[in-house]
Design a protein around this motif. Structure first.
Motif, short mmCIF file in Angstrom:
data_model
loop_
_atom_site.label_atom_id
_atom_site.label_comp_id
_atom_site.label_asym_id
_atom_site.label_seq_id
_atom_site.Cartn_x
_atom_site.Cartn_y
_atom_site.Cartn_z
N LYS A 148 17.68 6.20 33.10
CA LYS A 148 18.81 7.12 33.26
C LYS A 148 19.49 6.98 34.63
O LYS A 148 20.59 7.49 34.82
CB LYS A 148 18.35 8.57 33.08
CG LYS A 148 17.93 8.89 31.68
CD LYS A 148 17.38 10.30 31.59
CE LYS A 148 16.78 10.57 30.22
NZ LYS A 148 16.10 11.88 30.19
N GLU A 149 18.83 6.29 35.56
CA GLU A 149 19.41 6.10 36.89
C GLU A 149 20.65 5.23 36.79
O GLU A 149 20.68 4.26 36.04
CB GLU A 149 18.39 5.46 37.83
CG GLU A 149 17.21 6.36 38.14
CD GLU A 149 16.13 5.65 38.95
OE1 GLU A 149 16.40 4.56 39.51
OE2 GLU A 149 15.01 6.18 38.99
N LYS A 150 21.66 5.58 37.58
CA LYS A 150 22.94 4.85 37.53
C LYS A 150 22.98 3.77 38.59
O LYS A 150 22.47 3.94 39.69
CB LYS A 150 24.09 5.81 37.72
CG LYS A 150 24.18 6.84 36.61
CD LYS A 150 25.61 7.09 36.24
CE LYS A 150 25.62 8.13 35.13
NZ LYS A 150 26.54 7.84 34.12
N ILE A 151 23.62 2.67 38.20
CA ILE A 151 23.88 1.56 39.12
C ILE A 151 25.32 1.11 38.91
O ILE A 151 25.96 1.50 37.93
CB ILE A 151 22.95 0.35 38.84
CG1 ILE A 151 23.19 -0.20 37.43
CG2 ILE A 151 21.50 0.74 39.06
CD1 ILE A 151 22.72 -1.62 37.24
N THR A 152 25.83 0.31 39.81
CA THR A 152 27.12 -0.33 39.60
C THR A 152 26.83 -1.74 39.11
O THR A 152 26.20 -2.54 39.84
CB THR A 152 27.95 -0.37 40.91
OG1 THR A 152 28.16 0.98 41.33
CG2 THR A 152 29.30 -1.04 40.68
N HIS A 153 27.26 -2.04 37.89
CA HIS A 153 27.00 -3.36 37.30
C HIS A 153 27.67 -4.42 38.17
O HIS A 153 28.87 -4.31 38.46
CB HIS A 153 27.52 -3.41 35.86
CG HIS A 153 27.07 -4.61 35.12
ND1 HIS A 153 27.69 -5.83 35.27
CD2 HIS A 153 26.05 -4.80 34.25
CE1 HIS A 153 27.08 -6.72 34.50
NE2 HIS A 153 26.07 -6.11 33.88
N PRO A 154 26.93 -5.47 38.57
CA PRO A 154 27.49 -6.46 39.50
C PRO A 154 28.68 -7.26 38.95
O PRO A 154 29.52 -7.70 39.72
CB PRO A 154 26.31 -7.37 39.82
CG PRO A 154 25.31 -7.12 38.75
CD PRO A 154 25.55 -5.74 38.24
N TYR A 155 28.77 -7.41 37.65
CA TYR A 155 29.90 -8.16 37.07
C TYR A 155 31.02 -7.22 36.65
O TYR A 155 32.18 -7.45 36.95
CB TYR A 155 29.43 -9.00 35.88
CG TYR A 155 30.56 -9.72 35.19
CD1 TYR A 155 31.11 -10.86 35.75
CD2 TYR A 155 31.07 -9.27 33.98
CE1 TYR A 155 32.16 -11.52 35.13
CE2 TYR A 155 32.11 -9.92 33.34
CZ TYR A 155 32.65 -11.05 33.92
OH TYR A 155 33.69 -11.70 33.31
#
Length: 146
Positions: free
Chosen positions: A104-111
């Motif tokens: 459930k943790e959010k990240i910024t997708h690198p692409y």
């Protein structure tokens, strides 16, 4: 690493492989026909291919966090008659509770440069792979995480 810790890592790989297989199926790809892993009856080779780029950031870091924070402890393992060491029921509960919270943790997708949950990463990568295979993209953008 101790045998119990290796079992948790192996368990995490199994769970991640299942997530990758489900993601590939959901975008119309056969998880059993791989590129890097040879085809073998019963082995989800393409899921293992997809998992390769995700193992360090999804499974390895997750397991290290479980160990370093002492969420998983010696009491979460049981030794079998054949000397195999497995997570017991309490250990599996701790693992899956932490796994679901991690997803459930959010990240910024690198692409994509968009915020998504970790749990969506296998699906997004499967979707990008499907687009590359179908010719909608020039090449597949692998998941490169710092």
């Amino acid at each position: 690493m101790k045998s119990g810790e290796l079992r948790v890592l192996s368990f995490a790989y199994t769970v991640l492989a299942g997530d990758c297989a489900n993601a590939l199926s959901s975008v119309g790809l056969d998880p059993y026909v791989g590129f890097m892993h040879g085809d073998r009856p019963g082995r989800a080779s393409l899921a293992l291919d997809l998992m390769e780029e995700l193992r360090p950031v999804l499974a390895d870091r997750f397991v290290l966090t479980l160990i370093n924070t002492k969420a998983i402890q010696a009491g979460h393992f049981e030794k079998q008659k054949d000397n195999a060491v497995l997570l017991n029921e309490d250990g599996r509960k701790v693992f899956f509770n932490a796994w679901q919270n991690h997803k459930k943790e959010k990240i910024t997708h690198p692409y994509l440069k968009e915020k998504i949950e970790w749990g969506l990463v296998p699906y997004v990568q499967a979707l990008l792979l499907a687009r590359a295979i179908r010719g909608d993209m020039e090449e597949y953008p692998p998941f490169l995480w710092k």
